[in-house]
Design an enzyme around this catalytic site. Structure first.
Site, PDB file in Angstrom:
ATOM      1  N   SER A 331       6.305   7.869   1.470  1.00  0.00           N
ATOM      2  CA  SER A 331       7.639   7.619   0.932  1.00  0.00           C
ATOM      3  C   SER A 331       8.434   8.929   0.841  1.00  0.00           C
ATOM      4  CB  SER A 331       7.513   6.932  -0.437  1.00  0.00           C
ATOM      5  OG  SER A 331       8.757   6.445  -0.888  1.00  0.00           O
ATOM      6  N   ASP A 388       8.387  -3.004   5.766  1.00  0.00           N
ATOM      7  CA  ASP A 388       8.749  -1.992   4.772  1.00  0.00           C
ATOM      8  C   ASP A 388      10.203  -1.563   4.952  1.00  0.00           C
ATOM      9  OD1 ASP A 388       8.878   0.022   2.936  1.00  0.00           O
ATOM     10  OD2 ASP A 388       7.269   1.242   3.793  1.00  0.00           O
ATOM     11  N   HIS A 441       5.457  -1.621   0.740  1.00  0.00           N
ATOM     12  CA  HIS A 441       5.597  -0.160   0.706  1.00  0.00           C
ATOM     13  C   HIS A 441       4.414   0.524   0.035  1.00  0.00           C
ATOM     14  CE1 HIS A 441       7.787   3.572   0.999  1.00  0.00           C
ATOM     15  NE2 HIS A 441       7.760   3.780  -0.306  1.00  0.00           N
TER      16      HIS A 441
END
Length: 510
Positions: A331, A388, A441
């Protein structure tokens, strides 16, 4: 008649004769919803669904293996092939309905395997010697020929680097607060590999702060509003046998994802700005990511300063040895990994090969930034989940083709970097096809999908061995009920899934 048959036919042909003879009988079976039709005529979708429904009922009623019996299946040329197999094997559900292979593995014969998958103990995988091929696995050829099908050694390396990021998350959440009055103390990090040791803690600082009224309205937010936070670490392989196996001494930089309010605030500063060290105005990156990378804290250096200083020290310390630098993040950490790679790729005339393994990373810069990294020979492998949304931002409102047609000074002309390994949540036999955004995610979900990925034609391998314990604990609502119910029936209650990272995690399974 049966005596006559037994006397006149050879023993090896008796089963074939009985199978053909049985095809003229119409016997009612709990797995066959048609009592007056030939077996080969039950291939329609409706009948298959009903068959599988009956199968599930049988599995729920009995934990005993089915007796051996003769089963008829249709071959490609329309003939009938008879096989003396167990009931579930004879049905060959994985061929009739690929999505139900997992259901077949839930039969009593596979309960031991399920129990192992739901245990907290991950299996060790054989550590193959990478030897002279380590540069290939590190991306010197952009992982050509290793991704589809996914090379077993590369799968193991990707999952292992993902676990380094998990260690960064665990290290932060075990003690997220930072003093505003003094420098932080050395931090202990539980690494997933005994052969590595942490040499440096890394911090990021936001250049923005929350307005005073936020503290007045919510004074108990604590570490969520702090400007500086621990985000990861530098570690180096320090085991001779592992160095020999990998073919070089590896330096790892692991970075966690977004955790504080300040980091979220920086994520939304999506305007592209010029890279300070670049003379080319077309080389731009997101303002918020650059801020977290370059801003100094009251008592900590910037992420850029810390990384450069430590990498230079390690290069000098191990001068003359084969070295590699591997940067990994999830991320926000995936975004910062690219900025770190750009920073260290030119910090010394003796910089070893630099590679980035990123999980669920957003776009970071424009086409000029991509070209900048390519010229510096930075290799990037982006692991992307098809569902995602984070991997589609910033610049989600303008597609890649439209972006390329825009002027270079357009603030939304973002481009992805490197080579892509794309996985898909819907291909996992354990996760629901409609999982929520958070699960798509989630880093453990990423590692689960990578560990199971085989190729684009066979997205999830049946012999995947990664433990489901952490996935069940973190994403229980997104797991198929078939597995959550079986977990309870195996006395694996939820309170046993309070997953805690041990001091040293075993290596992921091939």
């Amino acid at each position: 008649m049966m005596i006559g048959v037994g006397l006149t036919l050879p023993a090896q042909n008796l089963n074939v004769f009985n199978a053909r003879r049985a095809s003229f009988k119409c016997q009612k079976s709990p797995l066959n919803p048609t009592s007056r039709r030939h077996v080969s005529s039950t291939s329609s979708t409706e009948l298959t669904r009903e068959t599988l429904s009956n199968l599930e009922k049988l599995l729920q009623k009995s934990n005993q293996p089915d007796p051996e019996r003769v089963v008829k299946t249709s071959t490609s040329n329309g003939s009938i092939e008879t096989k003396g197999k167990g009931l579930l094997e004879g049905l060959n559900l994985s061929r009739i309905w690929p999505e139900m292979k997992a259901a077949e593995e839930m039969s009593p014969r596979h309960l031991n395997r399920l129990q192992r998958l739901l245990s907290k103990t991950m299996e060790y995988s054989p550590r193959n010697n990478l030897g002279s091929r380590w540069r290939e696995y590190h991306g010197c050829n952009d992982w050509s020929g290793l991704l589809d099908p996914l090379d077993e050694n590369l799968r193991r390396e990707v999952v292992r680097y993902g676990e380094f990021v998990q260690a960064a998350y665990h290290g932060f959440h075990s003690n997220p607060a930072m003093s505003t009055d003094e420098a932080p103390l050395p931090r202990h990090v539980a690494l997933p590999d005994r052969s590595y040791k942490v040499t440096k803690s890394l911090y990021t600082t936001s250049s923005v702060g929350l307005p005073k009224w936020v503290d007045d309205v919510a004074p108990d937010l604590g570490w969520m509003t702090q400007r500086s936070s621990w985000i990861g670490y530098v570690a180096v392989c320090d085991d001779k046998r592992e160095i020999h196996r990998m073919g070089r001494r590896d330096i790892v930089i692991a970075l966690r994802g977004t955790a504080t309010c300040m980091e979220w605030a920086e994520n939304f500063r999506a305007q592209l700005v010029q890279i300070p060290e670049s003379d080319d105005p077309t080389q731009r990156v997101e303002r918020g990511f650059l801020s977290l990378h370059k801003t100094r804290g009251a008592h900590v250096p910037s992420l850029a300063e810390s990384v450069v200083e430590e990498v230079q020290r390690l290069i000098e310390m191990y001068k003359g040895e084969p070295l590699s630098i591997t940067i990994t993040g999830h991320s926000l950490g995936a975004a910062l990994s690219l900025l770190v790679a750009d920073e260290i790729s030119s910090c010394s005339p003796y910089v070893p090969p630099v590679a980035v393994f990123s999980f669920g990373g957003p776009r970071v810069g424009n086409k000029g930034f991509v070209e900048r990294l390519n010229k510096k020979n930075v290799k990037v492998l982006r692991i992307v989940n098809n569902q995602d949304l984070i991997t589609k931002v910033p610049g989600v409102f303008i597609g890649e083709k439209a972006q390329q047609q825009q002027k270079e000074d357009n603030p939304w002309t973002y481009s992805h970097v490197g080579t892509e390994l794309r996985v898909d949540t819907k291909m996992s036999p354990y996760l629901k096809p409609n999982v929520d955004i958070a699960c798509c995610h989630d880093l453990e979900a990423y590692l689960h999908l990578v560990d199971g990925y085989l190729s684009s034609k066979c997205p999830f391998r049946s012999n995947a061995k990664r433990s489901l314990a952490k996935l069940l604990h973190d994403q229980g609502s997104n797991m198929k009920q078939l597995y959550t119910h079986k977990a309870l029936s195996l006395n694996l209650e939820r309170d046993r899934f309070s997953f805690r990272m041990p001091s040293c995690l075993p290596s992921p399974s091939q």
